[in-house]
Design a protein around this motif. Structure first.
Motif, PDB file in Angstrom:
ATOM      1  N   GLN A   1      14.243  19.939   2.750  1.00 56.30           N
ATOM      2  CA  GLN A   1      14.584  18.628   1.927  1.00 56.30           C
ATOM      3  C   GLN A   1      13.607  17.536   2.901  1.00 56.30           C
ATOM      4  OE1 GLN A   1      18.442  17.038   2.232  1.00 56.30           O
ATOM      5  NE2 GLN A   1      17.618  15.240   1.272  1.00 56.30           N
ATOM      6  N   THR A   2      13.225  16.494   2.018  1.00 57.41           N
ATOM      7  CA  THR A   2      12.473  15.208   2.467  1.00 57.41           C
ATOM      8  C   THR A   2      13.548  14.288   2.444  1.00 57.41           C
ATOM      9  OG1 THR A   2      10.312  16.043   1.921  1.00 57.41           O
ATOM     10  CG2 THR A   2      10.633  13.677   2.157  1.00 57.41           C
ATOM     11  N   ASP A   3      13.890  13.315   3.456  1.00 61.55           N
ATOM     12  CA  ASP A   3      14.799  12.359   3.323  1.00 61.55           C
ATOM     13  C   ASP A   3      14.252  11.214   2.682  1.00 61.55           C
ATOM     14  OD1 ASP A   3      16.382  13.721   5.013  1.00 61.55           O
ATOM     15  OD2 ASP A   3      15.388  13.104   6.632  1.00 61.55           O
ATOM     16  N   VAL A   4      13.000  10.836   2.851  1.00 61.22           N
ATOM     17  CA  VAL A   4      12.548   9.642   2.085  1.00 61.22           C
ATOM     18  C   VAL A   4      11.198   9.842   1.777  1.00 61.22           C
ATOM     19  CG1 VAL A   4      12.309   8.408   4.182  1.00 61.22           C
ATOM     20  CG2 VAL A   4      12.342   7.120   2.223  1.00 61.22           C
ATOM     21  N   TYR A   5      10.580   9.474   0.389  1.00 59.64           N
ATOM     22  CA  TYR A   5       9.098   9.369   0.452  1.00 59.64           C
ATOM     23  C   TYR A   5       8.670   7.791   0.181  1.00 59.64           C
ATOM     24  CZ  TYR A   5       4.745  10.882  -1.883  1.00 59.64           C
ATOM     25  OH  TYR A   5       3.500  10.954  -2.287  1.00 59.64           O
ATOM     26  N   ILE A   6       7.941   7.494   0.986  1.00 61.37           N
ATOM     27  CA  ILE A   6       7.265   6.281   0.412  1.00 61.37           C
ATOM     28  C   ILE A   6       6.269   6.071  -0.267  1.00 61.37           C
ATOM     29  CG2 ILE A   6       6.435   3.976   1.841  1.00 61.37           C
ATOM     30  CD1 ILE A   6       7.420   5.261   4.428  1.00 61.37           C
TER      31      ILE A   6
ATOM     32  N   LYS B   1       2.212   3.218   8.939  1.00 57.15           N
ATOM     33  CA  LYS B   1       3.010   2.942  10.295  1.00 57.15           C
ATOM     34  C   LYS B   1       4.503   3.020  10.155  1.00 57.15           C
ATOM     35  CE  LYS B   1       2.691  -1.088  13.829  1.00 57.15           C
ATOM     36  NZ  LYS B   1       4.089  -1.444  13.525  1.00 57.15           N
ATOM     37  N   THR B   2       5.086   2.674   9.105  1.00 54.86           N
ATOM     38  CA  THR B   2       6.372   2.613   8.941  1.00 54.86           C
ATOM     39  C   THR B   2       6.794   4.276   8.853  1.00 54.86           C
ATOM     40  OG1 THR B   2       6.373   0.895   7.672  1.00 54.86           O
ATOM     41  CG2 THR B   2       8.486   2.114   7.421  1.00 54.86           C
ATOM     42  N   ALA B   3       6.263   5.290   8.221  1.00 54.72           N
ATOM     43  CA  ALA B   3       6.487   6.514   8.060  1.00 54.72           C
ATOM     44  C   ALA B   3       6.527   6.991   9.464  1.00 54.72           C
ATOM     45  CB  ALA B   3       5.575   7.312   7.122  1.00 54.72           C
ATOM     46  N   ASN B   4       5.656   6.663  10.298  1.00 53.95           N
ATOM     47  CA  ASN B   4       5.626   7.265  11.613  1.00 53.95           C
ATOM     48  C   ASN B   4       6.676   6.713  12.366  1.00 53.95           C
ATOM     49  OD1 ASN B   4       4.177   9.078  13.475  1.00 53.95           O
ATOM     50  ND2 ASN B   4       4.121   7.254  14.890  1.00 53.95           N
ATOM     51  N   GLU B   5       7.311   5.526  12.370  1.00 54.62           N
ATOM     52  CA  GLU B   5       8.459   4.822  12.944  1.00 54.62           C
ATOM     53  C   GLU B   5       9.680   5.676  12.754  1.00 54.62           C
ATOM     54  OE1 GLU B   5       6.606   0.492  13.245  1.00 54.62           O
ATOM     55  OE2 GLU B   5       8.398   0.880  11.930  1.00 54.62           O
ATOM     56  N   TRP B   6       9.802   5.969  11.231  1.00 54.41           N
ATOM     57  CA  TRP B   6      10.914   6.834  10.807  1.00 54.41           C
ATOM     58  C   TRP B   6      11.214   8.107  11.232  1.00 54.41           C
ATOM     59  CZ3 TRP B   6      11.017   4.476   5.102  1.00 54.41           C
ATOM     60  CH2 TRP B   6      11.456   2.992   5.166  1.00 54.41           C
ATOM     61  N   ARG B   7       9.710   8.674  11.123  1.00 59.56           N
ATOM     62  CA  ARG B   7       9.858  10.156  11.775  1.00 59.56           C
ATOM     63  C   ARG B   7      10.356  10.173  13.149  1.00 59.56           C
ATOM     64  NH1 ARG B   7       3.988  11.367   9.089  1.00 59.56           N
ATOM     65  NH2 ARG B   7       4.625  12.040   7.022  1.00 59.56           N
ATOM     66  N   VAL B   8       9.696   9.327  14.050  1.00 54.71           N
ATOM     67  CA  VAL B   8      10.333   9.167  15.246  1.00 54.71           C
ATOM     68  C   VAL B   8      11.530   8.917  15.368  1.00 54.71           C
ATOM     69  CG1 VAL B   8       9.784   7.821  17.440  1.00 54.71           C
ATOM     70  CG2 VAL B   8       7.807   8.185  16.173  1.00 54.71           C
ATOM     71  N   ALA B   9      12.203   8.029  14.518  1.00 51.77           N
ATOM     72  CA  ALA B   9      13.586   7.801  14.466  1.00 51.77           C
ATOM     73  C   ALA B   9      14.494   9.167  13.968  1.00 51.77           C
ATOM     74  CB  ALA B   9      13.822   6.653  13.426  1.00 51.77           C
TER      75      ALA B   9
ATOM     76  N   PHE C   1       4.624  10.689   2.503  1.00 49.59           N
ATOM     77  CA  PHE C   1       3.744   9.707   1.677  1.00 49.59           C
ATOM     78  C   PHE C   1       2.633  10.168   1.274  1.00 49.59           C
ATOM     79  CE2 PHE C   1       2.353   9.059   6.039  1.00 49.59           C
ATOM     80  CZ  PHE C   1       1.163   8.875   6.019  1.00 49.59           C
ATOM     81  N   ASP C   2       1.904   9.913   0.409  1.00 44.52           N
ATOM     82  CA  ASP C   2       0.678   9.975  -0.356  1.00 44.52           C
ATOM     83  C   ASP C   2      -0.699   9.851   0.753  1.00 44.52           C
ATOM     84  OD1 ASP C   2      -0.882  10.994  -2.701  1.00 44.52           O
ATOM     85  OD2 ASP C   2      -1.409   9.039  -2.962  1.00 44.52           O
ATOM     86  N   LEU C   3      -1.477  10.762   0.761  1.00 48.50           N
ATOM     87  CA  LEU C   3      -2.817  10.704   1.316  1.00 48.50           C
ATOM     88  C   LEU C   3      -3.958  10.061   0.551  1.00 48.50           C
ATOM     89  CD1 LEU C   3      -2.229  13.341   4.287  1.00 48.50           C
ATOM     90  CD2 LEU C   3      -2.608  10.697   4.393  1.00 48.50           C
ATOM     91  N   GLN C   4      -3.567  10.220  -0.928  1.00 46.32           N
ATOM     92  CA  GLN C   4      -4.941  10.102  -1.683  1.00 46.32           C
ATOM     93  C   GLN C   4      -4.981   9.037  -2.487  1.00 46.32           C
ATOM     94  OE1 GLN C   4      -5.679  13.955  -3.601  1.00 46.32           O
ATOM     95  NE2 GLN C   4      -3.436  13.966  -3.263  1.00 46.32           N
TER      96      GLN C   4
END
Ligand code: AMP
Length: 428
Positions: free
Chosen positions: A338-343, A356-364, A370-373
């Motif tokens: 499961q993915t908790d959240v998709y930005i 930046k936010t995705a990384n903060e939440w991952r660290v948390a 999120f999409d890379l394209q």
């Protein structure tokens, strides 16, 4: 055109998503994790502790531990050498586990050792459904216990593992092989029975008649199986102590409400197997009907160099066959983690914020994708669905300006707006 490479037949890749090739389905890595974790959980309930041994071992250990006359050693080993040393990729894990037990003097840690293992094994077999060249086993060894409850406990943990997945169509077969003292008389009786029938036996069985007649009982050839029905039975040859042990094992299984059938011709064809032998079958596996095989091997430690006999009992089971049984009983496993959240980010500014936010939440401690394209809203929403995200956070230029993002609950479709600094608390 340059050459592309393929995996070796009889081996397979495990991918993030399940796939089918040559009629065989390989489950997703998420399904593998799920199965492995379940197995570890049940092992923990029964207080078995993991042992991990190397993928390769000295050839001599396996030759002695599995037996020179077995198919595994005589024709299925992946062997190689460097200098004067001969190695094999491990075809099973009992001999390595007993080696480690002896090498590390685990007997001196006091009491009984209850070990479990899980990992790849290698046998150069003809690849077919349920039979691979690299496959995965899990198993247990209770080392140091002669008590019949130890035999029953290995069966109990085995059955509980399968039941914990919801499997129902399980057939447990058991037998007693007696000990090394009654074995010669039984061998002679088998030879006397089969010799007049030799012309009806396959070439393999004729060879076994001379070397190891017990292994004839292992045949998968139907005509031979019929001949076996009239053969002398091991139970009529076993000594009183083995008989008593067998009765105790059956009593303990009954006490645990574990159904079993007695199969007088079930053998583990090696000389140092003693007393209990068992097998767990599923009707959903076709030709490869065995999920797991186990038994007692009180003489193995001595075969591997121990100065004294160390009683031991255990089983080995195949994970690929567990998957086949699950499929056969129509039991679905979680196919994705499961993915908790998709930005979802729209526009350059929002992409920077999302990164930046995705990384903060991952660290948390959240699972964030999120999409890379830089794709459209619609494409990102599809991707969020593919990820099985339970929540989606949407940010575009307007949201960046207001400092608030849209949070969507994927299951209900409900949406609300929340300030950036309150998002993490909301998502959790
Ligand atoms: P064995 O060590 O031969 O008693 O095997 C124990 C269990 O490992 C079997 O009951 C199967 O579930 C599994 N197994 C053995 N050999 C293979 C193979 N070549 N491919 C897949 N599973 C296997």
């Amino acid at each position: 055109m340059s050459k592309t490479f393929q995996n070796i037949p009889g081996t397979f890749d495990i991918l993030p998503e399940a796939f089918t090739s040559d009629g065989t389905t390989v489950e997703s890595s998420a399904s593998w994790h799920y199965v492995e974790e379940r197995i570890r959980e049940v092992m923990a309930h029964y207080r078995f502790h993991e042992i991990r041994t190397p993928i390769f071992e000295p050839t001599e250990l396996i030759a002695r531990g599995v037996g020179e006359l077995t198919d595994i050693v005589s024709k299925e080993m992946f062997a190689f050498e460097r200098g004067d040393t001969h190695y094999v990729l491990r075809p099973e894990l009992t001999a390595p586990a007993i080696r480690a037990y002896l090498q590390h003097h685990l007997a001196q840690k006091g009491g009984i050792q209850k070990l479990y293992y899980m990992g790849p094994c290698f046998r150069a077999e003809k690849p077919q459904k349920g039979r691979y060249r690299q496959f995965h086993q899990f198993g247990v060894e209770i080392i140091g216990a002669i008590d019949a409850r130890a035999d029953a406990e290995t069966v109990a943990v085995l059955i509980q593992i399968y039941k914990s997945f919801g499997l129902k169509d399980l057939v447990l077969k058991i037998n007693s092989l007696g000990d090394e003292k009654c074995r010669p008389a039984y061998k002679t009786a088998l030879q006397e029975y089969f010799e007049p029938l030799a012309s009806k036996l396959s070439e393999t069985s004729r060879k076994r008649l001379k070397t190891n007649p017990l292994r004839i009982l292992d045949t998968k050839i139907e005509d031979e199986q019929e001949l076996i029905q009239g053969a002398p039975r091991l139970v009529d040859f076993i000594d009183d102590a083995s008989r008593e042990h067998y009765e105790d094992v059956k009593g303990h299984l009954t006490a645990l409400e574990i159904p079993f059938v007695e199969d007088p011709f079930l053998v583990r064809g090696l000389d140092y197997y003693t007393r209990t032998a068992y097998e767990l079958d599923s009707p959903h596996l076709g030709a490869q009907s065995t999920l797991a095989g186990g038994g007692r091997y009180d003489l193995l430690a001595q075969e591997l160099g121990s100065s004294e006999a160390i009683p031991a009992v255990g089983f080995a089971a195949g994970i690929e066959r567990l998957f086949l049984a699950l499929d056969g009983e129509g039991i679905a496993l979680p196919d994705a983690e499961q993915t908790d959240v998709y930005i979802i980010a729209l526009g350059d500014g929002a992409e920077k914020w999302a990164f930046k936010t995705a990384n903060e939440w991952r660290v948390a401690g959240l699972r964030v994708a999120f999409d890379l394209q830089g794709r459209s809203m619609k494409a990102q929403m599809r991707d969020a669905n593919r990820h099985g995200a339970s929540k989606v956070v949407i940010v575009g230029d307007d949201e960046l300006t207001s400092g608030k993002a849209i949070v969507r609950q994927m299951e209900t479709g409900d949406q609300e707006t929340a300030p950036f600094d309150g998002l993490l608390a909301l998502i959790r």
